[in-house]
Design an enzyme around this catalytic site. Structure first.
Site, short mmCIF file in Angstrom:
data_model
loop_
_atom_site.label_atom_id
_atom_site.label_comp_id
_atom_site.label_asym_id
_atom_site.label_seq_id
_atom_site.Cartn_x
_atom_site.Cartn_y
_atom_site.Cartn_z
N SER A 1 7.62 71.95 1.54
CA SER A 1 6.42 71.43 0.75
C SER A 1 6.98 71.18 -0.03
CB SER A 1 5.56 72.85 0.43
OG SER A 1 4.90 72.33 -0.50
N ASP B 1 14.45 58.64 4.73
CA ASP B 1 13.11 57.74 5.06
C ASP B 1 13.28 56.63 4.33
OD1 ASP B 1 12.07 59.22 6.57
OD2 ASP B 1 9.57 58.80 5.52
N LYS C 1 5.92 73.00 6.33
CA LYS C 1 4.87 73.36 5.30
C LYS C 1 4.05 71.55 5.18
CE LYS C 1 2.30 74.98 1.73
NZ LYS C 1 2.33 73.49 1.42
#
Length: 751
Positions: free
Chosen positions: A479, A490, A504
């Site tokens: 999460s 990224d 999740k």
């Protein structure tokens, strides 16, 4: 992220001594003393029936993947409910299932019509069957067992059929009891000792089952409904909601002690530093609480034999109020002299789950570098204090920023953020924590049930740490941890190292059901829903849902991924993607991933600690893949000898590698006892030893970052590629250390 244990397993955990923080803002006023045993049959209250209907209105209208509460959903709830009560299929028979069959498609009506008699009838039969089974097991102890036959016990029954009849159930429980006996026998216990130990264990289980009340029944049923919508939606009754709030803000009002049920007593498992209990100097680990009094003159209430959460409820109270504890000291027998201790409740911080730092000094040849490590167990935030403008509100981001400043002052050349087993927490904290490591820009995209996408990010220029960075993750990283790791990956801001994460990719919000009622009650009655309201996406447009975050440099898996992770849920949302956010990577780590991987592979191939870890992982996978075990003494004795020899080899190798002698005191591989059947001193020692144990994965992560720093320093062209913002960073700068996170987004949004 969560696991979904059966209620039977939760009862078993009570045996193993799961501790509870005995502090909160609840009030002890005029509550009547809880009964030691509940009165059967348990019956739903009108408030619970209303709470169920109100929950259904929210779940069918405002859930991210809203589904009608109809006959189809009823079948899902039915299965989830029975799994929660008897997931191992050791209490109910096929005849019981036939009795339940009409309810399979009627549970929707039970909720809409505020008639919970059906679900409660199942729970009541569960309680009856559990008591019957344990009583049967106690009866078997009188005669003992024959361990010469070639019989085996199938202990993994998740995929088994329900026992056909009473005779098959009796066989199953005879085998279960035989295995309990055999474990103790192999540990060298006499038959008399075994009988006493197991009879006490089973009797204790019966007592705990009898203490189950209507709130337990309702909580189990409503969680079955909530989790049938998606794996991360939960119903939290008043008790559960209070504990969840404590876990998020890492602070509470009380005496500052961790409690544990041991036999019929509630024992002090831990005294929290700087709390009222600690400051008094009169409360010690192992002390047993026998009575509690409110205020300076309220009557003392005997709490021997009470369930743990009832004792907790009576110890909790508002700041600056007084509570008296009648204590049986740890070094006294049951007939020892009691002591009366008066404490004033105060706000207590739970530092065990707060961010921590340490420095690993990595040496390679003549080169030595300091690598800082920040261990973050959860993304915590005190929403209430933050909303009220408290400048010192508890926050993961604030704590990490402070620790980064301390690490910089100590001269570290790289930082590892350890998110292993960090199951998430506050969405706002994940967003703001990322901002400590990037200048500014988007961090995460959130899509709501209407399909609208909101980009959240860091708008404040500046970083708390701009140097080399690694994020260590494993299957338990979920999460909010995945939001942070994905954003760092990224942007190319740092290396992601470890195992693929949980997967999740959904956002939950807390709905206080009492806000939507007109009961006029000050005390919470209806509980809360932790409801999925959105899905988050990486800034590159992909999702962590199901797939998780794949590390740049992967460590060996331990095999848990078959039973643990988003992909193991039947009703998990599917993976999807959206358009990327407007962002620009700050570095290209591909430029040095290959040489770092090569150095890593060569190093671990020669590292004794790594080889030992692989051998232990292989043995762990082998053991966990077993589903049956022999009940023949000679065969089990030989297996035990083989395993003892293997463990002795592991202990010797550990000692040769890091001088760790903690495991040498272990007399055997398995003593046959449950956790709270051992001494508290022994339990705490094992926990302390575990914390001191070598951590080859963390050490190797630090060494990978050490290699990265070396490559950067030796190649200015490479540095310009892999360091953020053109390779310009100043590890001595502390300008951003005191940055204060922006105002919180939805105050109760969690992951």
């Amino acid at each position: 992220m969560k696991l979904r244990p059966s209620l039977a397993l939760l009862l078993a955990l009570a045996v193993t001594g799961v501790g509870v923080h005995a502090q909160s803002a609840a009030d002890l006023t005029n509550d009547s003393a809880p009964r030691k045993f509940s009165t059967l049959p348990l019956k739903p209250t009108l408030t619970e029936a209303q709470a169920a209907q109100l929950s259904a209105r929210f779940l069918t209208r405002f859930h991210y993947d809203a589904q009608p509460l109809d006959a189809a959903m009823s079948q899902k709830i039915f299965k989830a409910y029975l799994d929660s009560l008897d997931g191992e299929k050791v209490f109910f028979t096929q005849a019981d299932m036939a009795k339940f069959a009409p309810l399979k498609t009627q549970l929707d009506g039970s909720i809409w019509n505020q008639d919970l008699s059906g679900p409660f009838s199942i729970f009541n039969l569960y309680v009856q069957r559990a008591i019957e089974r344990m009583t049967y097991a106690r009866g078997l102890l009188k005669q003992g067992f024959d361990f010469t036959a070639n019989e085996s016990y199938n202990y993994d029954r998740k995929k088994a059929d329900w026992p056909k009849d009473q005779a098959e159930l009796d066989t199953l429980w005879r085998q279960r009891t035989m295995n309990d006996w055999l474990r103790l026998k192999l540990a060298g216990k006499t038959d008399d000792d075994i009988r006493k130990t197991l009879d006490k264990r089973y009797a204790g289980y019966i007592d705990r089952v009898k203490q189950l009340d209507g709130e337990d029944a309702f909580q189990s049923f409503m969680n079955a409904y909530a989790e049938s919508t998606d794996p991360h939606t939960d119903y939290l009754g008043p008790r559960a909601a209070e504990n969840f709030d404590i876990s998020m803000k890492l602070s509470l009002e009380g005496i500052g002690a961790v409690l544990q049920a041991r036999d019929e007593y509630t024992a002090i498992r831990e005294v929290v530093p700087a709390g009222p209990a600690s400051k008094s100097g009169k409360v010690h680990v192992g002390d047993r609480i026998v009575a509690i009094g409110e205020g300076t003159s309220g009557p003392m209430v005997d709490v021997i034999g009470w369930r743990l959460d009832d004792v907790v409820k009576h110890i909790r109270g508002k700041k600056d109020t007084t509570v008296r504890l009648e204590i049986l000291p740890s070094d006294s027998g049951v007939d020892g002299k009691h002591e009366l201790i008066t404490l004033v409740r105060q706000k207590v911080s739970i530092e065990e789950q707060a961010a921590k730092k340490k420095i690993i000094e990595v040496k390679d040849g003549n080169v030595s570098r300091k690598i800082g490590v920040i261990d973050l167990p959860t993304f915590y935030s005190d929403f209430g204090a933050r909303r009220e403008g408290d400048k010192n509100f508890k926050s993961a981001t604030r704590d990490v920023a402070k620790l980064l400043g301390e690490l910089k002052a100590a001269g570290v050349e790289g930082v590892v953020v350890d998110l292993r087993n960090n199951g998430g927490g506050s969405l706002a904290e994940a967003n703001e924590l990322t901002g400590l490591f990037i200048d500014k820009g988007p961090v995460v995209q959130v899509r709501d049930a209407r399909g609208q996408v909101e980009v959240q990010g860091d708008d404040d220029p500046g970083m708390s740490w701009s140097g080399p960075l690694a994020v260590l993750v494993n299957r338990g990283s979920a999460s909010a941890s995945e939001i942070f790791a994905a954003a760092i990956q990224d942007y190319g801001r740092g290396l992601i190292i470890g195992q693929p994460t949980f997967g999740k990719g959904t956002v939950q919000n807390l709905v206080d059901l009492d806000r939507f009622t007109r009961t006029g009650q000050e005390k919470p009655q209806f509980g809360e829903l932790k409801m999925t309201i959105a899905e988050f996406f990486r800034i590159n447009g992909g999702s962590t849902q199901l797939k998780g975050v794949t590390p740049d440099i992967q460590f060996p898996k331990n095999g848990d991924e078959k039973d643990f992770g988003e992909s193991t849920y039947d009703n998990a949302l599917q993976w999807t993607q959206i358009a990327p956010a407007d962002y620009k990577p700050v570095a290209d780590l591909k430029a040095y991933l290959s040489p770092l991987q090569t150095k890593h592979d060569a190093r671990v191939a020669q590292a004794p600690a790594w080889k030992l870890m692989l051998d232990e992982l292989a043995q762990y996978r082998k053991m966990r893949d077993r589903t049956t075990i022999s009940l023949n003494f000679a065969q089990r004795e030989q297996e035990r000898k083989d395993l003892d020899a293997l463990q002795a080899d592991y202990r010797a190798r550990h000692k040769a590698i890091d001088g760790n002698t903690a495991a040498e005191d272990e007399a055997s591989l398995d003593d046959g006892l449950n956790a709270n059947e051992r001494s508290l001193k022994s339990e705490l020692k094992q926990e302390t030893d575990a914390k001191k144990a070598a951590d080859p994965q963390l050490d190797e992560t630090a060494h990978i970052l050490f290699d990265a720093v070396g490559l950067i320093k030796s190649d200015s062209k490479l540095a310009a590629q892999v360091l953020p913002y053109g390779g310009k960073f100043d590890t001595s700068s502390t300008a951003a250390v005191s940055q204060t996170p922006a105002p919180v987004t939805p105050a109760s949004t969690t992951h």
